[in-house]
Design an enzyme around this catalytic site. Structure first.
Site, PDB file in Angstrom:
ATOM      1  N   GLY A  77       4.687  -0.577 -13.346  1.00 20.18           N
ATOM      2  CA  GLY A  77       4.493  -1.004 -11.959  1.00 20.18           C
ATOM      3  C   GLY A  77       4.656   0.138 -10.973  1.00 20.18           C
ATOM      4  O   GLY A  77       3.906   0.247  -9.995  1.00 20.18           O
ATOM      5  N   CYS A  78       5.610   1.019 -11.227  1.00 19.22           N
ATOM      6  CA  CYS A  78       5.845   2.153 -10.332  1.00 19.22           C
ATOM      7  C   CYS A  78       4.706   3.159 -10.435  1.00 19.22           C
ATOM      8  O   CYS A  78       4.317   3.762  -9.432  1.00 19.22           O
ATOM      9  CB  CYS A  78       7.180   2.806 -10.668  1.00 19.22           C
ATOM     10  SG  CYS A  78       8.571   1.673 -10.397  1.00 19.22           S
ATOM     11  N   THR A  79       4.154   3.315 -11.616  1.00 13.26           N
ATOM     12  CA  THR A  79       3.016   4.215 -11.789  1.00 13.26           C
ATOM     13  C   THR A  79       1.803   3.681 -11.037  1.00 13.26           C
ATOM     14  O   THR A  79       1.114   4.444 -10.344  1.00 13.26           O
ATOM     15  CB  THR A  79       2.701   4.415 -13.290  1.00 13.26           C
ATOM     16  OG1 THR A  79       3.844   5.029 -13.910  1.00 13.26           O
ATOM     17  CG2 THR A  79       1.481   5.290 -13.493  1.00 13.26           C
ATOM     18  N   MET A  82       2.534   4.412  -7.214  1.00 11.46           N
ATOM     19  CA  MET A  82       2.465   5.821  -6.821  1.00 11.46           C
ATOM     20  C   MET A  82       1.064   6.402  -7.020  1.00 11.46           C
ATOM     21  O   MET A  82       0.602   7.210  -6.210  1.00 11.46           O
ATOM     22  CB  MET A  82       3.513   6.643  -7.571  1.00 11.46           C
ATOM     23  CG  MET A  82       4.940   6.245  -7.241  1.00 11.46           C
ATOM     24  SD  MET A  82       5.325   6.280  -5.467  1.00 11.46           S
ATOM     25  CE  MET A  82       6.475   4.914  -5.367  1.00 11.46           C
TER      26      MET A  82
END
Length: 188
Positions: A77-79, A82
């Site tokens: 999810g963070c990838t 970002m």
């Protein structure tokens, strides 16, 4: 000790405990649009390495600052989040002209530098390993990972936009963020 005395004693202990919790836990009222953004100083990094000078929010008056709290570098999810910021950087964040994006997590600076370098992220990451920034902005209670919260801070240092949680999978979330950045800077 009489029943009444025990009840009064227990009530006094309960009242004392309840009134002490906010001060002990570092609780604060929730931030809202229009509030002054809490100032902080934190180590930041880019794909080039650790920034020579720590990032101090109050030194960025005159520009829009976007604080994007996220749980952990290199997770799915963070990838997505970002990489979306990277891919939309020129439009969404005006290519960094008078708009500073700072991704904030509890990851150490070495992990964030490595990730920024590998993924060619053109923005800053804050290594909030002590969780102080996350706590000040309500993205962390003092333990564990940051929640996915997002704040847009206007050039005067006021909170102009908040979304909690930020939905990194929604195209509308990025559109709303872009609108908030444009509005906070007073540009069209």
């Amino acid at each position: 000790m009489s029943f009444r005395s025990r009840c009064v004693s227990r009530m006094a202990v309960l009242v004392a405990a309840v009134t002490m919790v906010p001060a002990f836990a570092g609780a604060q009222t929730a931030l809202k649009v229009g509030d002054a953004a809490p100032d902080f100083t934190v180590t930041t990094v880019t794909a080039k390495g650790v920034d020579a000078k720590p990032f101090k929010l109050s030194e960025h008056k005159g520009e829009t600052v976007v604080l994007a709290f996220f749980p952990k570098a290199r997770t799915s999810g963070c990838t997505v989040q970002m990489e979306s910021y990277r891919d939309k950087y020129a439009d969404l964040f005006k290519g960094g002209k008078k708009v500073t994006l700072v991704g904030v997590s509890i990851d150490p600076d070495t992990a964030l530098v490595s990730w920024a370098k590998d993924a060619k992220f053109p923005f800053h990451f804050a290594a909030d390993t002590e969780r102080k920034v996350g706590v000040a902005y309500g993205a962390n209670a003092g333990t564990g990972y940051h929640k996915r919260h997002l704040y847009v801070i206007d050039p005067q240092g006021k909170i102009a936009y908040i979304t909690t949680p930020f939905n990194q999978m929604s195209a509308d979330a990025y559109t709303q963020l872009g609108d908030a950045i444009t509005k906070s800077a007073g540009t069209k």
